[in-house]
Design a protein around this motif. Structure first.
Motif, PDB file in Angstrom:
ATOM      1  N   LYS A  69      77.041  12.301  14.003  1.00 29.78           N
ATOM      2  CA  LYS A  69      76.963  11.055  14.232  1.00 29.78           C
ATOM      3  C   LYS A  69      76.655   9.888  14.458  1.00 29.78           C
ATOM      4  CE  LYS A  69      78.146   9.914  18.541  1.00 29.78           C
ATOM      5  NZ  LYS A  69      79.869   9.577  19.244  1.00 29.78           N
ATOM      6  N   ILE A  70      75.136  10.427  13.626  1.00 30.19           N
ATOM      7  CA  ILE A  70      74.744   9.288  13.327  1.00 30.19           C
ATOM      8  C   ILE A  70      75.499   8.333  12.105  1.00 30.19           C
ATOM      9  CG2 ILE A  70      72.649   8.684  11.272  1.00 30.19           C
ATOM     10  CD1 ILE A  70      71.120  10.581  13.454  1.00 30.19           C
ATOM     11  N   LEU A  71      75.987   9.074  11.224  1.00 27.23           N
ATOM     12  CA  LEU A  71      76.946   8.953  10.320  1.00 27.23           C
ATOM     13  C   LEU A  71      78.447   8.187  10.520  1.00 27.23           C
ATOM     14  CD1 LEU A  71      76.480  11.099   7.526  1.00 27.23           C
ATOM     15  CD2 LEU A  71      75.988   8.883   7.141  1.00 27.23           C
ATOM     16  N   CYS A  72      78.454   8.576  11.890  1.00 29.16           N
ATOM     17  CA  CYS A  72      79.670   8.499  11.998  1.00 29.16           C
ATOM     18  C   CYS A  72      79.587   8.824  13.968  1.00 29.16           C
ATOM     19  CB  CYS A  72      81.088   9.416  12.458  1.00 29.16           C
ATOM     20  SG  CYS A  72      81.215  10.054  10.748  1.00 29.16           S
ATOM     21  N   PRO A  73      79.178   7.674  14.117  1.00 28.20           N
ATOM     22  CA  PRO A  73      79.236   6.895  16.255  1.00 28.20           C
ATOM     23  C   PRO A  73      80.561   7.206  16.886  1.00 28.20           C
ATOM     24  CG  PRO A  73      77.542   5.663  14.526  1.00 28.20           C
ATOM     25  CD  PRO A  73      78.316   6.164  13.620  1.00 28.20           C
ATOM     26  N   GLN A  74      81.280   6.297  16.237  1.00 31.01           N
ATOM     27  CA  GLN A  74      82.485   5.691  16.808  1.00 31.01           C
ATOM     28  C   GLN A  74      83.206   7.176  16.646  1.00 31.01           C
ATOM     29  OE1 GLN A  74      81.778   5.697  13.497  1.00 31.01           O
ATOM     30  NE2 GLN A  74      83.665   5.640  12.289  1.00 31.01           N
ATOM     31  N   LYS A  75      83.308   8.233  16.114  1.00 33.49           N
ATOM     32  CA  LYS A  75      84.084   9.648  16.817  1.00 33.49           C
ATOM     33  C   LYS A  75      82.872  10.597  17.674  1.00 33.49           C
ATOM     34  CE  LYS A  75      84.485   9.702  11.249  1.00 33.49           C
ATOM     35  NZ  LYS A  75      86.126   9.457  11.604  1.00 33.49           N
ATOM     36  N   LYS A  76      84.592  12.078  18.376  1.00 34.70           N
ATOM     37  CA  LYS A  76      83.663  12.099  18.781  1.00 34.70           C
ATOM     38  C   LYS A  76      83.056  13.705  17.840  1.00 34.70           C
ATOM     39  CE  LYS A  76      85.986  12.560  23.254  1.00 34.70           C
ATOM     40  NZ  LYS A  76      87.751  12.904  23.679  1.00 34.70           N
TER      41      LYS A  76
END
Ligand code: 13P
Ligand code: SF4
Length: 314
Positions: A69-76
């Motif tokens: 989530k930290i690396l890809c905050p825009q993803k679910k």
């Protein structure tokens, strides 16, 4: 739903939703078999960082979901079971760690990836068992370092590098309970076997190793080395991939044995990793829940040490 139907539905849903399924080597074989990618903590973080999927399903433990989530905050980012914690991450509460860091100005703070996002907030560089040595060696010899939370991985790095890093007093309940007695007993039974040890194990156990390393490093060694028998001192889920990649070799898991100071259950399986089942994976893809949520302020700060790790691991 029977197993074949579950697999069919998972395949349909991941395609429909452009979801990628990542799994750690410690999850059950059925999950590893269905995953798009299976790896150690470092490889999973690297894979998440480069993913083009809309949804990442992390079949591992909670901190691995947070890292995604930290690396890809825009993803679910989904996890099959929100209760999939980690005794090592639990051994380092963020508020206490924050005070500890504040009390030691001038130290570079290295945190093992097995920590909460809130601990990464106080961290300068995140490390995994796959890159900790390389990252410590990249720092000036006289740099004062705090290493958290695994005292065993920290002692191993101190011993190999001759450093005197200040260690947080945490440990993994699965790796802590492997004993030298159990390994020596197996060595007597299998005198030609080589001993593979994860650095989260205690120092005396590490000293018996022919190879020390992350799950990915141990796997590679087992496949490439000429030896035909291996005694494996890490979570037994790794044997699934070892047997797949080297079907003619013999892998002997070190049996569970409660040792003084061990906590929780006496087993060589991580109960948290085993919370990932095909049924929960299907449900989480179908419902797009449970989702991993991380406070945006924490994401902003915690991303820096993870990015530094990824940069230094190239
Ligand atoms: P690696 O994935 O770095 O081998 O770490 C093992 C572990 O304990 C993960 O929780
Ligand atoms: Fe945490 Fe240990 Fe389980 Fe890894 S094996 S997730 S360090 S409790």
């Amino acid at each position: 739903m029977d197993k074949l139907k579950l697999i069919e539905e998972i395949n349909r849903l991941r395609k429909e939703k452009n979801a990628v399924i990542l799994a750690h080597y410690y999850t059950i074989g059925e999950i590893q078999d269905i995953a798009d990618f299976v790896g150690d903590s470092l490889a999973l973080a690297q894979q998440a960082a480069r993913s083009t999927a809309d949804i990442i399903v992390m079949c591992g433990v909670h901190f691995m979901g947070e890292t995604c989530k930290i690396l890809c905050p825009q993803k679910k980012v989904l996890v099959p079971d929100l209760e999939s914690g980690c005794s090592l991450a639990d051994s380092c509460p963020a508020d206490e760690f924050g005070k500890f860091v504040k009390a030691h100005p001038g130290y570079t703070v290295l945190s093992y990836v097995n920590t909460t996002a809130a601990v990464k907030y106080y961290t300068d560089i995140v490390v995994t068992s796959g890159n900790a040595l390389k990252i410590v060696n990249s720092l000036p010899k006289d740099q004062k370092i705090i290493f958290a939370p695994d005292r065993n991985l920290g002692s191993y790095i101190n011993a190999v590098t001759g450093r005197d890093m200040l260690l947080w007093d945490g440990a993994c309940h699965v790796h802590e309970q492997f004993s030298t007695q159990a390994i020596l007993k197996l060595k007597a039974e299998y005198p030609n076997a080589k001993v593979l040890v994860h650095p989260e194990c205690k120092r005396p156990v590490v000293l018996l190793a022919d190879k020390v390393g992350s799950t990915a490093v141990l796997l590679k060694y087992a496949v490439e080395d000429d030896c035909q028998e291996f005694i494996v001192a890490t979570e037994s889920g790794i044997l699934h991939e070892m047997k797949q990649q080297a079907p003619n070799k013999t892998f002997i898991p070190v049996p569970p044995e409660a040792t003084e100071g061990s906590v929780g259950c006496s087993c060589n399986e991580c109960a948290y990793m085993r919370l990932n089942t095909l049924e929960k994976l299907y449900n989480c893809l179908k419902n797009e829940a449970p989702q991993i949520e991380v406070d945006p302020n924490i994401i902003e700060r915690a991303k820096l040490p993870i990015d530094r790790m990824l940069e230094l691991s190239k």
